[in-house]
Write a protein that holds these residues in place. Structure first.
Motif, PDB file in Angstrom:
ATOM      1  N   ALA A 120       0.824  -1.214   0.000  1.00 20.19           N
ATOM      2  CA  ALA A 120       0.000   0.000   0.000  1.00 20.19           C
ATOM      3  C   ALA A 120       0.856   1.261   0.000  1.00 20.19           C
ATOM      4  O   ALA A 120       0.519   2.253  -0.663  1.00 20.19           O
ATOM      5  CB  ALA A 120      -0.932  -0.006   1.210  1.00 20.19           C
ATOM      6  N   VAL A 121       1.966   1.236   0.737  1.00 24.30           N
ATOM      7  CA  VAL A 121       2.868   2.396   0.772  1.00 24.30           C
ATOM      8  C   VAL A 121       3.391   2.705  -0.630  1.00 24.30           C
ATOM      9  O   VAL A 121       3.456   3.870  -1.042  1.00 24.30           O
ATOM     10  CB  VAL A 121       4.040   2.142   1.753  1.00 24.30           C
ATOM     11  N   PHE A 122       3.742   1.660  -1.371  1.00 24.25           N
ATOM     12  CA  PHE A 122       4.262   1.856  -2.729  1.00 24.25           C
ATOM     13  C   PHE A 122       3.153   2.231  -3.718  1.00 24.25           C
ATOM     14  O   PHE A 122       3.405   2.920  -4.706  1.00 24.25           O
ATOM     15  CB  PHE A 122       4.982   0.591  -3.203  1.00 24.25           C
ATOM     16  N   MET A 123       1.931   1.805  -3.449  1.00 19.69           N
ATOM     17  CA  MET A 123       0.810   2.095  -4.355  1.00 19.69           C
ATOM     18  C   MET A 123       0.220   3.488  -4.142  1.00 19.69           C
ATOM     19  O   MET A 123      -0.398   4.051  -5.054  1.00 19.69           O
ATOM     20  CB  MET A 123      -0.310   1.065  -4.148  1.00 19.69           C
ATOM     21  N   ALA A 124       0.386   4.031  -2.950  1.00 23.08           N
ATOM     22  CA  ALA A 124      -0.400   5.190  -2.517  1.00 23.08           C
ATOM     23  C   ALA A 124      -0.278   6.406  -3.430  1.00 23.08           C
ATOM     24  O   ALA A 124      -1.288   6.996  -3.830  1.00 23.08           O
ATOM     25  CB  ALA A 124      -0.023   5.566  -1.087  1.00 23.08           C
ATOM     26  N   LYS A 125       0.931   6.798  -3.763  1.00 24.74           N
ATOM     27  CA  LYS A 125       1.123   8.044  -4.518  1.00 24.74           C
ATOM     28  C   LYS A 125       0.404   7.994  -5.865  1.00 24.74           C
ATOM     29  O   LYS A 125      -0.310   8.928  -6.244  1.00 24.74           O
ATOM     30  CB  LYS A 125       2.615   8.319  -4.723  1.00 24.74           C
ATOM     31  N   GLY A 126       0.570   6.894  -6.584  1.00 28.48           N
ATOM     32  CA  GLY A 126      -0.091   6.764  -7.876  1.00 28.48           C
ATOM     33  C   GLY A 126      -1.590   6.593  -7.740  1.00 28.48           C
ATOM     34  O   GLY A 126      -2.366   7.166  -8.513  1.00 28.48           O
ATOM     35  N   SER A 127      -2.012   5.826  -6.751  1.00 29.11           N
ATOM     36  CA  SER A 127      -3.439   5.557  -6.573  1.00 29.11           C
ATOM     37  C   SER A 127      -4.211   6.805  -6.162  1.00 29.11           C
ATOM     38  O   SER A 127      -5.374   6.980  -6.539  1.00 29.11           O
ATOM     39  CB  SER A 127      -3.639   4.463  -5.515  1.00 29.11           C
ATOM     40  N   LEU A 128      -3.565   7.672  -5.396  1.00 31.87           N
ATOM     41  CA  LEU A 128      -4.242   8.869  -4.897  1.00 31.87           C
ATOM     42  C   LEU A 128      -3.980  10.095  -5.764  1.00 31.87           C
ATOM     43  O   LEU A 128      -4.487  11.182  -5.479  1.00 31.87           O
ATOM     44  CB  LEU A 128      -3.801   9.147  -3.451  1.00 31.87           C
ATOM     45  N   GLY A 129      -3.174   9.924  -6.801  1.00 25.07           N
ATOM     46  CA  GLY A 129      -2.932  11.023  -7.735  1.00 25.07           C
ATOM     47  C   GLY A 129      -2.174  12.192  -7.135  1.00 25.07           C
ATOM     48  O   GLY A 129      -2.431  13.348  -7.475  1.00 25.07           O
ATOM     49  N   ILE A 130      -1.233  11.898  -6.262  1.00 24.60           N
ATOM     50  CA  ILE A 130      -0.457  12.964  -5.617  1.00 24.60           C
ATOM     51  C   ILE A 130       0.656  13.436  -6.553  1.00 24.60           C
ATOM     52  O   ILE A 130       1.441  12.631  -7.058  1.00 24.60           O
ATOM     53  CB  ILE A 130       0.155  12.476  -4.291  1.00 24.60           C
ATOM     54  N   GLN A 131       0.712  14.740  -6.775  1.00 24.35           N
ATOM     55  CA  GLN A 131       1.763  15.341  -7.588  1.00 24.35           C
ATOM     56  C   GLN A 131       2.397  16.484  -6.804  1.00 24.35           C
ATOM     57  O   GLN A 131       1.693  17.327  -6.253  1.00 24.35           O
ATOM     58  CB  GLN A 131       1.188  15.879  -8.911  1.00 24.35           C
ATOM     59  N   TRP A 132       3.731  16.496  -6.765  1.00 21.31           N
ATOM     60  CA  TRP A 132       4.423  17.566  -6.045  1.00 21.31           C
ATOM     61  C   TRP A 132       4.645  18.760  -6.970  1.00 21.31           C
ATOM     62  O   TRP A 132       5.064  18.603  -8.114  1.00 21.31           O
ATOM     63  CB  TRP A 132       5.769  17.077  -5.512  1.00 21.31           C
ATOM     64  N   ASN A 133       4.379  19.950  -6.462  1.00 20.02           N
ATOM     65  CA  ASN A 133       4.639  21.173  -7.229  1.00 20.02           C
ATOM     66  C   ASN A 133       6.128  21.487  -7.275  1.00 20.02           C
ATOM     67  O   ASN A 133       6.637  22.023  -8.252  1.00 20.02           O
ATOM     68  CB  ASN A 133       3.901  22.365  -6.606  1.00 20.02           C
ATOM     69  N   ASN A 134       6.810  21.160  -6.192  1.00 16.20           N
ATOM     70  CA  ASN A 134       8.233  21.457  -6.055  1.00 16.20           C
ATOM     71  C   ASN A 134       9.013  20.145  -6.079  1.00 16.20           C
ATOM     72  O   ASN A 134       8.682  19.213  -5.340  1.00 16.20           O
ATOM     73  CB  ASN A 134       8.471  22.208  -4.736  1.00 16.20           C
ATOM     74  N   GLN A 135      10.040  20.069  -6.911  1.00 20.26           N
ATOM     75  CA  GLN A 135      10.833  18.842  -6.995  1.00 20.26           C
ATOM     76  C   GLN A 135      11.487  18.502  -5.658  1.00 20.26           C
ATOM     77  O   GLN A 135      11.692  17.340  -5.323  1.00 20.26           O
ATOM     78  CB  GLN A 135      11.910  18.993  -8.075  1.00 20.26           C
ATOM     79  N   GLY A 136      11.797  19.536  -4.892  1.00 14.83           N
ATOM     80  CA  GLY A 136      12.398  19.302  -3.581  1.00 14.83           C
ATOM     81  C   GLY A 136      11.452  18.626  -2.610  1.00 14.83           C
ATOM     82  O   GLY A 136      11.888  18.001  -1.640  1.00 14.83           O
TER      83      GLY A 136
END
Length: 294
Positions: free
Chosen positions: A106-122
């Motif tokens: 779930a930890v590895f799936m979360a970012k893609g599944s929830l559509g999280i995108q960072w505005n700042n590369q940092g």
């Protein structure tokens, strides 16, 4: 921004539960001979992780509804539920492993599944560091072979995160990140020396003290970084406080029969770490959004 905050809460809590489920050989042997081990700080971490992760997951379910991928919901929700079941005495040991594997997935799936995108590369670097420090600090709570290995992996992940973070900071922030990098490298070297009997432990202790100074100074520099915004600067202050708390815990640990106290102190430090890096990441995101709008 609230969505990203809930995402960080979910990830931190799921990984925290994973740490609590890492098997301890000593406890395993004890349970086999009829003397199960009960660790209050670990139990508290597991409760906090399950409740915090469950609330964050429910928040996403309310917000996204049918858009929330069912596989992710099943794996994350199922992992947290099984982790809750493992708190019941005399539950089968294999449930721990099922929950551990499910939550790692779930930890590895979360970012893609929830559509999280960072505005700042940092922000990606700060995210890595948040998870890395969890692994590192939790070792003082779990304190077994697997948590020590996880802590070492956390230090390596910390280095990767610092590389991404430093490239997106101003001069003060980059200076702080460089000091943190030195501290992490010293920490990794100290771990290696710690495996050497007698003299290795002394050298490791000296390296950790030097690393502590560099880390403390690093957070001090980051408090002056405009790249982090007001929230991020406040977060750096929380991180300095977490180091003071850990220092107190290390001092108390010198005395016998203080394991419970040290574990609870480390739990406080863990909360400060989450609060600090959470604010740094969100502060960078806010600053980037303001830059885009202007």
């Amino acid at each position: 921004m609230e969505t990203k905050q809930k995402f960080l809460q979910l990830q931190f809590c799921m990984l925290l539960v994973v740490c609590t489920l890492l098997p301890d050989l000593g406890s395993l042997v004890g349970s086999l001979i009829g003397m199960p081990d009960f660790d209050i700080p670990v139990f508290c971490c597991q409760i906090i992780g399950i409740v915090g992760g469950g609330l964050a997951l429910y928040s996403f379910y309310k917000t996204l509804g049918k858009e929330l991928p069912v596989p992710f919901l099943g794996v994350a929700g199922g992992g947290l539920f099984i982790a809750l079941l493992t708190l019941i005495p005399n539950t089968p040991m294999w449930l721990d492993y099922v929950s551990l594997i499910a939550l790692l997935i779930a930890v590895f799936m979360a970012k893609g599944s929830l559509g999280i995108q960072w505005n700042n590369q940092g922000s990606q670097g700060a995210y890595f560091i948040l998870l890395a420090i969890l692994l590192h600090v939790y070792d003082s709570i779990g304190d077994n072979t697997l948590t020590a290995i996880a802590a070492l992996l956390g230090l390596i992940l910390y280095l990767v995160g610092l590389g991404k973070l430093k490239a997106n900071l101003d001069a003060d922030g980059a200076k702080g990140a460089s000091r943190l990098k030195i501290a992490v490298i010293l920490g990794i070297v100290a771990v290696v020396f710690g495996w050497i009997p007698l003299l290795g432990g002394i050298i490791a202790g000296i390296l950790l003290i030097i690393g502590f100074i560099f880390e403390f100074l690093g957070y001090g520099s980051m408090k002056q970084s405009a790249s982090l915004g007001a929230d991020g600067q406040k977060g750096a202050g929380y991180l300095r406080n977490s180091m003071i708390v850990l220092l107190v815990g290390a001092f108390i640990d010198l005395f016998p029969l203080t394991g419970l106290i040290v574990g609870l102190i480390s739990l406080i430090a863990l909360w400060l770490v989450f609060k600090g890096w959470n604010l740094i990441l969100l502060g960078m995101e806010v600053e980037k959004e303001a830059e885009i709008e202007n």
